[in-house]
Design an enzyme around this catalytic site. Structure first.
Site, PDB file in Angstrom:
ATOM      1  N   SER A 137       0.867  -1.190   0.000  1.00  0.00           N
ATOM      2  CA  SER A 137       0.000   0.000   0.000  1.00  0.00           C
ATOM      3  C   SER A 137       0.896   1.230   0.000  1.00  0.00           C
ATOM      4  O   SER A 137       2.055   1.157   0.452  1.00  0.00           O
ATOM      5  CB  SER A 137      -0.854  -0.002   1.270  1.00  0.00           C
ATOM      6  OG  SER A 137      -1.458   1.260   1.477  1.00  0.00           O
ATOM      7  N   TYR A 150      -2.096  -1.990  10.402  1.00  0.00           N
ATOM      8  CA  TYR A 150      -2.137  -2.069   8.929  1.00  0.00           C
ATOM      9  C   TYR A 150      -0.863  -1.478   8.327  1.00  0.00           C
ATOM     10  O   TYR A 150      -0.194  -2.090   7.489  1.00  0.00           O
ATOM     11  CB  TYR A 150      -3.375  -1.318   8.421  1.00  0.00           C
ATOM     12  CG  TYR A 150      -3.587  -1.375   6.928  1.00  0.00           C
ATOM     13  CD1 TYR A 150      -4.220  -2.470   6.343  1.00  0.00           C
ATOM     14  CD2 TYR A 150      -3.167  -0.343   6.081  1.00  0.00           C
ATOM     15  CE1 TYR A 150      -4.431  -2.536   4.971  1.00  0.00           C
ATOM     16  CE2 TYR A 150      -3.364  -0.398   4.713  1.00  0.00           C
ATOM     17  CZ  TYR A 150      -4.007  -1.492   4.164  1.00  0.00           C
ATOM     18  OH  TYR A 150      -4.208  -1.547   2.800  1.00  0.00           O
TER      19      TYR A 150
HETATM   20  N1  LIG Z   1      -8.725  -0.638  -1.550  1.00  0.00           N
HETATM   21  C1  LIG Z   1      -7.691   0.166  -1.301  1.00  0.00           C
HETATM   22  O1  LIG Z   1      -7.816   1.412  -1.277  1.00  0.00           O
HETATM   23  C2  LIG Z   1      -6.324  -0.431  -1.069  1.00  0.00           C
HETATM   24  C3  LIG Z   1      -5.228   0.446  -1.064  1.00  0.00           C
HETATM   25  C4  LIG Z   1      -3.953  -0.061  -0.860  1.00  0.00           C
HETATM   26  C5  LIG Z   1      -3.776  -1.420  -0.653  1.00  0.00           C
HETATM   27  N2  LIG Z   1      -4.857  -2.247  -0.653  1.00  0.00           N
HETATM   28  C6  LIG Z   1      -4.598  -3.668  -0.428  1.00  0.00           C
HETATM   29  O2  LIG Z   1      -5.076  -4.415  -1.528  1.00  0.00           O
HETATM   30  C7  LIG Z   1      -5.455  -5.719  -1.094  1.00  0.00           C
HETATM   31  C8  LIG Z   1      -6.867  -6.004  -1.568  1.00  0.00           C
HETATM   32  O3  LIG Z   1      -7.713  -5.025  -0.962  1.00  0.00           O
HETATM   33  P1  LIG Z   1      -9.211  -4.747  -1.435  1.00  0.00           P
HETATM   34  O4  LIG Z   1      -9.439  -3.305  -1.210  1.00  0.00           O
HETATM   35  O5  LIG Z   1      -9.454  -5.369  -2.742  1.00  0.00           O
HETATM   36  O6  LIG Z   1      -9.968  -5.537  -0.249  1.00  0.00           O
HETATM   37  P2  LIG Z   1     -11.369  -6.332  -0.258  1.00  0.00           P
HETATM   38  O7  LIG Z   1     -11.767  -6.450   1.178  1.00  0.00           O
HETATM   39  O8  LIG Z   1     -12.286  -5.665  -1.189  1.00  0.00           O
HETATM   40  O9  LIG Z   1     -10.910  -7.757  -0.803  1.00  0.00           O
HETATM   41  C9  LIG Z   1      -9.999  -8.528  -0.039  1.00  0.00           C
HETATM   42  C10 LIG Z   1     -10.262  -9.998  -0.273  1.00  0.00           C
HETATM   43  O10 LIG Z   1      -9.387 -10.730   0.614  1.00  0.00           O
HETATM   44  C11 LIG Z   1     -10.140 -11.774   1.219  1.00  0.00           C
HETATM   45  N3  LIG Z   1      -9.540 -12.178   2.498  1.00  0.00           N
HETATM   46  C12 LIG Z   1      -9.497 -11.476   3.659  1.00  0.00           C
HETATM   47  N4  LIG Z   1      -8.910 -12.211   4.618  1.00  0.00           N
HETATM   48  C13 LIG Z   1      -8.566 -13.390   4.058  1.00  0.00           C
HETATM   49  C14 LIG Z   1      -7.924 -14.566   4.540  1.00  0.00           C
HETATM   50  N5  LIG Z   1      -7.529 -14.689   5.829  1.00  0.00           N
HETATM   51  N6  LIG Z   1      -7.731 -15.604   3.678  1.00  0.00           N
HETATM   52  C15 LIG Z   1      -8.125 -15.517   2.382  1.00  0.00           C
HETATM   53  N7  LIG Z   1      -8.753 -14.433   1.879  1.00  0.00           N
HETATM   54  C16 LIG Z   1      -8.957 -13.386   2.707  1.00  0.00           C
HETATM   55  C17 LIG Z   1     -11.537 -11.160   1.404  1.00  0.00           C
HETATM   56  O11 LIG Z   1     -12.537 -12.156   1.608  1.00  0.00           O
HETATM   57  C18 LIG Z   1     -11.709 -10.409   0.081  1.00  0.00           C
HETATM   58  O12 LIG Z   1     -12.263 -11.215  -0.926  1.00  0.00           O
HETATM   59  C19 LIG Z   1      -5.312  -5.725   0.425  1.00  0.00           C
HETATM   60  O13 LIG Z   1      -4.089  -6.320   0.783  1.00  0.00           O
HETATM   61  C20 LIG Z   1      -5.316  -4.242   0.781  1.00  0.00           C
HETATM   62  O14 LIG Z   1      -4.645  -3.983   1.971  1.00  0.00           O
HETATM   63  C21 LIG Z   1      -6.123  -1.792  -0.859  1.00  0.00           C
END
Ligand SMILES: NC(=O)c1ccc[n+]([C@@H]2O[C@H](COP(=O)([O-])OP(=O)(O)OC[C@H]3O[C@@H](n4cnc5c(N)ncnc54)[C@H](O)[C@@H]3O)[C@@H](O)[C@H]2O)c1
Length: 255
Positions: A137, A150
């Site tokens: 991130s 986080y």
């Molecule tokens: N959305 C943002 O703004 C953003 C920004 C920077 C980084 N990220 C990172 O991107 C990645 C994806 O984020 P997102 O926004 O798509 O999140 P999201 O919550 O929309 O999707 C995350 C997915 O991970 C799955 N998950 C959670 N815990 C799990 C586990 N223990 N085992 C298997 N699956 C699991 C969830 O069920 C979900 O399908 C994350 O690592 C997040 O930290 C997101």
């Protein structure tokens, strides 16, 4: 670039950024393995077609990861790309965070990447090459308030990225991708914690120089590029995809 006969495993591949990765790698002819705790992943695998496999798996548990890797390997006979994308967000400062909450965030965001790499790399080595992409991130570089576990987990992922690149190169490449604010279910549920979700959305838009938030597909296209032949000179690095978030000094930009 085609991923014909390549197998790509995506943690958290049911929705959000991971869901977009599942779709985009499938579009490029890869075999796609979706590991997720959300059964929605099964629907997505069915929708994608016969080259997609869903495995219900908590990627923070070593026994579950090991079993899932074996199933993926048996089904498709190889593993070329691992996308460590699963992640969760919790809101607290250091003094507010319970030990359980700290462990949960570290286990899902950081330990899972270690565990998946640990069990994927030997499969990649057998075929002489592989790529690991860790979804970190921008919060590995700049931090909002009240997300201490986080921020810590996402920063540590950059260390894991370097270690994998150094220890297993040149056969295995490892890169980190650092998104800014991306429109996913995780983000939408964060907005819902506020009494004025629309105002928080607008604040997010304004923080980015491009005056919008990113899409999961934009991040997935970057991951696709970095995983393929054209991304072959990237390893050990953190690649930001953030619409210019955090590069101006606060208050320095005149409208
Ligand atoms: N959305 C943002 O703004 C953003 C920004 C920077 C980084 N990220 C990172 O991107 C990645 C994806 O984020 P997102 O926004 O798509 O999140 P999201 O919550 O929309 O999707 C995350 C997915 O991970 C799955 N998950 C959670 N815990 C799990 C586990 N223990 N085992 C298997 N699956 C699991 C969830 O069920 C979900 O399908 C994350 O690592 C997040 O930290 C997101």
């Amino acid at each position: 670039m085609s991923f014909n006969n390549k197998t790509v495993l995506i943690t958290g591949g049911a929705k959000g950024i991971g869901g977009a990765c599942s779709r985009i790698f499938y579009r490029e002819n890869a075999n796609v393995v979706i590991l997720d705790t959300d059964p929605l992943g099964q629907q997505l695998a069915v929708e994608l077609g016969e080259r997609a496999l869903f495995i219900l798996c908590d990627v923070s548990k070593e026994s579950a990861v090991k079993k899932a890797m074996e199933e993926a390997h048996q089904t498709f006979g190889g593993l070329d790309v691992l996308v460590n994308n699963a992640g969760i967000q919790r809101y607290s400062t250091v003094t507010e965070t319970s030990e359980e909450e700290w462990d949960l965030v570290m286990n899902v965001n950081l330990k899972s990447a270690f565990l998946c790499a640990k069990h994927a790399i030997p499969l990649m080595q057998k075929q002489g090459q592989g790529v690991v992409v860790n979804v970190s991130s921008v919060q590995a570089f700049i931090s909002q308030q009240t997300v201490a576990p986080y921020v810590t987990s996402k920063t540590a992922l950059l260390g894991l990225t370097r270690s994998i690149a150094v220890d297993y190169g040149p056969q295995i490449r490892c890169v980190a991708v650092c998104p800014g604010t991306i429109d996913t279910p995780m983000l939408r549920s964060a907005f819902e914690l506020s009494s004025d979700p629309e105002a928080v959305y607008q604040e997010c838009v304004d923080m980015h120089l491009v005056k919008r938030i990113g899409t999961p597909e934009e991040v997935a296209e970057l991951i696709l590029f970095l995983s393929g032949k054209n991304g072959g000179f990237f390893t050990g690095q953190a690649v930001r995809i953030d619409g210019g978030l955090g590069i101006t000094i606060a208050g320095s930009k005149k409208e």
